[in-house]
Design a protein around this motif. Structure first.
Motif, PDB file in Angstrom:
ATOM      1  N   PRO A  23       1.823  -4.392  -4.561  1.00 19.95           N
ATOM      2  CA  PRO A  23       1.934  -3.258  -3.646  1.00 19.95           C
ATOM      3  C   PRO A  23       2.583  -2.001  -4.216  1.00 19.95           C
ATOM      4  CG  PRO A  23       3.613  -4.875  -3.139  1.00 19.95           C
ATOM      5  CD  PRO A  23       2.752  -5.480  -4.200  1.00 19.95           C
ATOM      6  N   LEU A  24       3.143  -2.091  -5.424  1.00 21.21           N
ATOM      7  CA  LEU A  24       3.747  -0.892  -6.004  1.00 21.21           C
ATOM      8  C   LEU A  24       2.626  -0.017  -6.548  1.00 21.21           C
ATOM      9  CD1 LEU A  24       6.512   0.448  -6.630  1.00 21.21           C
ATOM     10  CD2 LEU A  24       6.234  -0.422  -8.969  1.00 21.21           C
ATOM     11  N   GLY A  25       2.240   0.970  -5.756  1.00 20.86           N
ATOM     12  CA  GLY A  25       1.137   1.843  -6.131  1.00 20.86           C
ATOM     13  C   GLY A  25       1.638   3.146  -6.735  1.00 20.86           C
ATOM     14  N   ASN A  38       4.185   9.366  -8.320  1.00 24.46           N
ATOM     15  CA  ASN A  38       5.376   8.578  -8.011  1.00 24.46           C
ATOM     16  C   ASN A  38       4.968   7.141  -7.706  1.00 24.46           C
ATOM     17  OD1 ASN A  38       7.943  10.325  -7.801  1.00 24.46           O
ATOM     18  ND2 ASN A  38       6.435  11.542  -6.673  1.00 24.46           N
ATOM     19  N   ALA A  39       5.724   6.185  -8.250  1.00 23.36           N
ATOM     20  CA  ALA A  39       5.504   4.767  -7.959  1.00 23.36           C
ATOM     21  C   ALA A  39       6.255   4.414  -6.681  1.00 23.36           C
ATOM     22  CB  ALA A  39       5.985   3.901  -9.121  1.00 23.36           C
ATOM     23  N   LEU A  40       5.522   3.900  -5.685  1.00 22.98           N
ATOM     24  CA  LEU A  40       6.107   3.597  -4.375  1.00 22.98           C
ATOM     25  C   LEU A  40       5.513   2.295  -3.835  1.00 22.98           C
ATOM     26  CD1 LEU A  40       5.661   7.178  -2.866  1.00 22.98           C
ATOM     27  CD2 LEU A  40       7.855   6.173  -3.537  1.00 22.98           C
ATOM     28  N   PRO A  41       6.291   1.490  -3.114  1.00 21.35           N
ATOM     29  CA  PRO A  41       5.754   0.267  -2.509  1.00 21.35           C
ATOM     30  C   PRO A  41       5.034   0.577  -1.193  1.00 21.35           C
ATOM     31  CG  PRO A  41       8.113   0.395  -2.114  1.00 21.35           C
ATOM     32  CD  PRO A  41       7.764   1.583  -2.953  1.00 21.35           C
ATOM     33  N   PHE A  42       3.783   0.168  -1.108  1.00 19.53           N
ATOM     34  CA  PHE A  42       2.949   0.456   0.060  1.00 19.53           C
ATOM     35  C   PHE A  42       2.804  -0.765   0.955  1.00 19.53           C
ATOM     36  CE2 PHE A  42       1.866   3.853  -2.761  1.00 19.53           C
ATOM     37  CZ  PHE A  42       1.421   4.900  -1.967  1.00 19.53           C
ATOM     38  N   HIS A  43       2.601  -0.498   2.237  1.00 17.59           N
ATOM     39  CA  HIS A  43       2.277  -1.540   3.210  1.00 17.59           C
ATOM     40  C   HIS A  43       0.857  -1.290   3.690  1.00 17.59           C
ATOM     41  CE1 HIS A  43       2.590  -4.478   6.359  1.00 17.59           C
ATOM     42  NE2 HIS A  43       2.394  -3.569   7.305  1.00 17.59           N
ATOM     43  N   PRO A  50     -12.153   1.391   9.053  1.00 18.30           N
ATOM     44  CA  PRO A  50     -12.790   0.185   8.490  1.00 18.30           C
ATOM     45  C   PRO A  50     -12.199  -0.275   7.163  1.00 18.30           C
ATOM     46  CG  PRO A  50     -14.453   1.708   9.306  1.00 18.30           C
ATOM     47  CD  PRO A  50     -13.149   2.432   9.380  1.00 18.30           C
ATOM     48  N   LYS A  51     -11.757   0.668   6.336  1.00 21.78           N
ATOM     49  CA  LYS A  51     -11.225   0.305   5.022  1.00 21.78           C
ATOM     50  C   LYS A  51      -9.714   0.086   5.027  1.00 21.78           C
ATOM     51  CE  LYS A  51     -14.859   2.503   2.256  1.00 21.78           C
ATOM     52  NZ  LYS A  51     -15.742   2.940   3.348  1.00 21.78           N
ATOM     53  N   GLY A  52      -9.064   0.305   6.188  1.00 19.11           N
ATOM     54  CA  GLY A  52      -7.640   0.058   6.281  1.00 19.11           C
ATOM     55  C   GLY A  52      -6.789   1.318   6.201  1.00 19.11           C
ATOM     56  N   VAL A  53      -5.483   1.107   6.332  1.00 17.41           N
ATOM     57  CA  VAL A  53      -4.502   2.191   6.311  1.00 17.41           C
ATOM     58  C   VAL A  53      -3.357   1.787   5.387  1.00 17.41           C
ATOM     59  CG1 VAL A  53      -2.805   3.456   7.688  1.00 17.41           C
ATOM     60  CG2 VAL A  53      -5.057   2.967   8.649  1.00 17.41           C
ATOM     61  N   LEU A  54      -2.889   2.737   4.591  1.00 13.25           N
ATOM     62  CA  LEU A  54      -1.712   2.522   3.755  1.00 13.25           C
ATOM     63  C   LEU A  54      -0.539   3.292   4.341  1.00 13.25           C
ATOM     64  CD1 LEU A  54      -3.260   2.881   0.184  1.00 13.25           C
ATOM     65  CD2 LEU A  54      -2.366   0.780   1.213  1.00 13.25           C
ATOM     66  N   GLN A  55       0.609   2.635   4.416  1.00 20.10           N
ATOM     67  CA  GLN A  55       1.825   3.273   4.904  1.00 20.10           C
ATOM     68  C   GLN A  55       2.895   3.192   3.828  1.00 20.10           C
ATOM     69  OE1 GLN A  55       2.665   1.019   8.457  1.00 20.10           O
ATOM     70  NE2 GLN A  55       1.308   2.266   9.733  1.00 20.10           N
ATOM     71  N   VAL A  56       3.648   4.280   3.690  1.00 19.56           N
ATOM     72  CA  VAL A  56       4.668   4.343   2.650  1.00 19.56           C
ATOM     73  C   VAL A  56       5.772   5.286   3.115  1.00 19.56           C
ATOM     74  CG1 VAL A  56       3.624   6.282   1.383  1.00 19.56           C
ATOM     75  CG2 VAL A  56       4.966   4.567   0.133  1.00 19.56           C
ATOM     76  N   HIS A  57       6.964   5.121   2.554  1.00 15.63           N
ATOM     77  CA  HIS A  57       8.024   6.100   2.788  1.00 15.63           C
ATOM     78  C   HIS A  57       8.600   6.523   1.442  1.00 15.63           C
ATOM     79  CE1 HIS A  57      10.397   2.293   2.673  1.00 15.63           C
ATOM     80  NE2 HIS A  57      11.279   3.054   2.036  1.00 15.63           N
ATOM     81  N   MET A  58       9.185   7.681   1.438  1.00 11.19           N
ATOM     82  CA  MET A  58       9.808   8.210   0.215  1.00 11.19           C
ATOM     83  C   MET A  58      11.036   9.011   0.584  1.00 11.19           C
ATOM     84  SD  MET A  58       7.209  11.344  -0.821  1.00 11.19           S
ATOM     85  CE  MET A  58       5.723  10.347  -0.673  1.00 11.19           C
ATOM     86  N   SER A  59      11.848   9.301  -0.394  1.00 15.46           N
ATOM     87  CA  SER A  59      13.038  10.112  -0.179  1.00 15.46           C
ATOM     88  C   SER A  59      12.652  11.520   0.275  1.00 15.46           C
ATOM     89  CB  SER A  59      13.842  10.195  -1.477  1.00 15.46           C
ATOM     90  OG  SER A  59      14.863  11.164  -1.383  1.00 15.46           O
ATOM     91  N   ARG A  60      13.435  12.073   1.192  1.00 19.03           N
ATOM     92  CA  ARG A  60      13.199  13.466   1.596  1.00 19.03           C
ATOM     93  C   ARG A  60      13.384  14.419   0.416  1.00 19.03           C
ATOM     94  NH1 ARG A  60      12.824  14.764   6.997  1.00 19.03           N
ATOM     95  NH2 ARG A  60      13.186  12.994   8.407  1.00 19.03           N
TER      96      ARG A  60
END
Length: 214
Positions: A23-25, A38-43, A50-60
């Motif tokens: 998940p580290l995209g 930026n390398a970030l862990p995605f959910h 149909p192909k899905g949704v990616l959710q991520v957070h990052m520092s402000r």
């Protein structure tokens, strides 16, 4: 992404499985000052498009979210198993000598419609889902609620969310499919050998599944 036909992997369930396993995209945007990555862990969420949704957070403090808010296109790269392949493993080396090293890998690239989400409720749900996904196999999983509420609230104030509705997804599994059967068999043996400096059991399994079992 350059895609020779024999390496394409178009099965969405296989693509999603790689994202969940790795998940580290690498989130890439093209802003006014050039590319940002930026390398970030995605959910990954299956619901919705149909192909899905990616959710991520990052520092402000990470200015990439401002590029996304301004409409910068996004590309996310997920790298799966990869391994150096020595020509010494090939039967062809003994037959003709006409071989060179290569690199095997499985990779998924995602494009989509991205939006910035500045909402504490959404952020808490996202970090709980992301944490739960990676803690649930532990005997005593850590939960967000295990930390003091005031501490968690303060942490959430320091981050911002991004949600990407996937509009395009490509999978590339370059795992020796272009080699003769004898070479494939020896690549599997080499990658699976405990004494081999380039051993990689995960890649050995991929080469077997794509070069022998199919």
């Amino acid at each position: 992404m350059y895609q020779p036909p024999q390496f394409r992997e178009d099965d969405l369930s296989v693509q999603h499985a790689l994202i969940r396993a790795h998940p580290l995209g690498l989130l890439i945007t093209a802003g006014p000052d050039g590319p940002t990555a930026n390398a970030l862990p995605f959910h990954l969420v299956d619901e919705g498009p149909p192909k899905g949704v990616l959710q991520v957070h990052m520092s402000r403090a990470n200015g990439q979210w401002k590029e996304i808010a301004a409409g910068a296109p996004v590309l996310i790269v997920f790298q799966g198993d990869n391994a150096y392949i020595t020509p010494s493993w090939y039967a062809t080396k003994r037959e003709t000598g006409k071989v060179v090293p290569t690199w095997n890998y499985a990779i998924v690239q995602v494009r989509g419609s991205a939006k910035v989400i500045d909402d504490s409720g959404w952020l808490r749900t996202q970090i709980e889902a992301l944490t739960g996904e990676h803690e649930h196999r532990r005997p005593a999983p850590w939960r967000v609620d295990d930390a003091p509420a005031a501490f968690v609230d303060a942490q959430i104030k320091g981050i911002i969310g991004v949600e990407i509705a996937i509009t395009g997804i490509e999978g590339k599994w370059k795992v020796s499919q272009n080699r003769p059967k004898a070479d494939i068999a020896e690549v599997i043996d080499g990658l699976g050998a405990a004494t081999e400096v380039h051993a990689n059991p995960g890649m050995a399994d991929l080469v077997r599944r794509y070069g022998v079992d199919r």
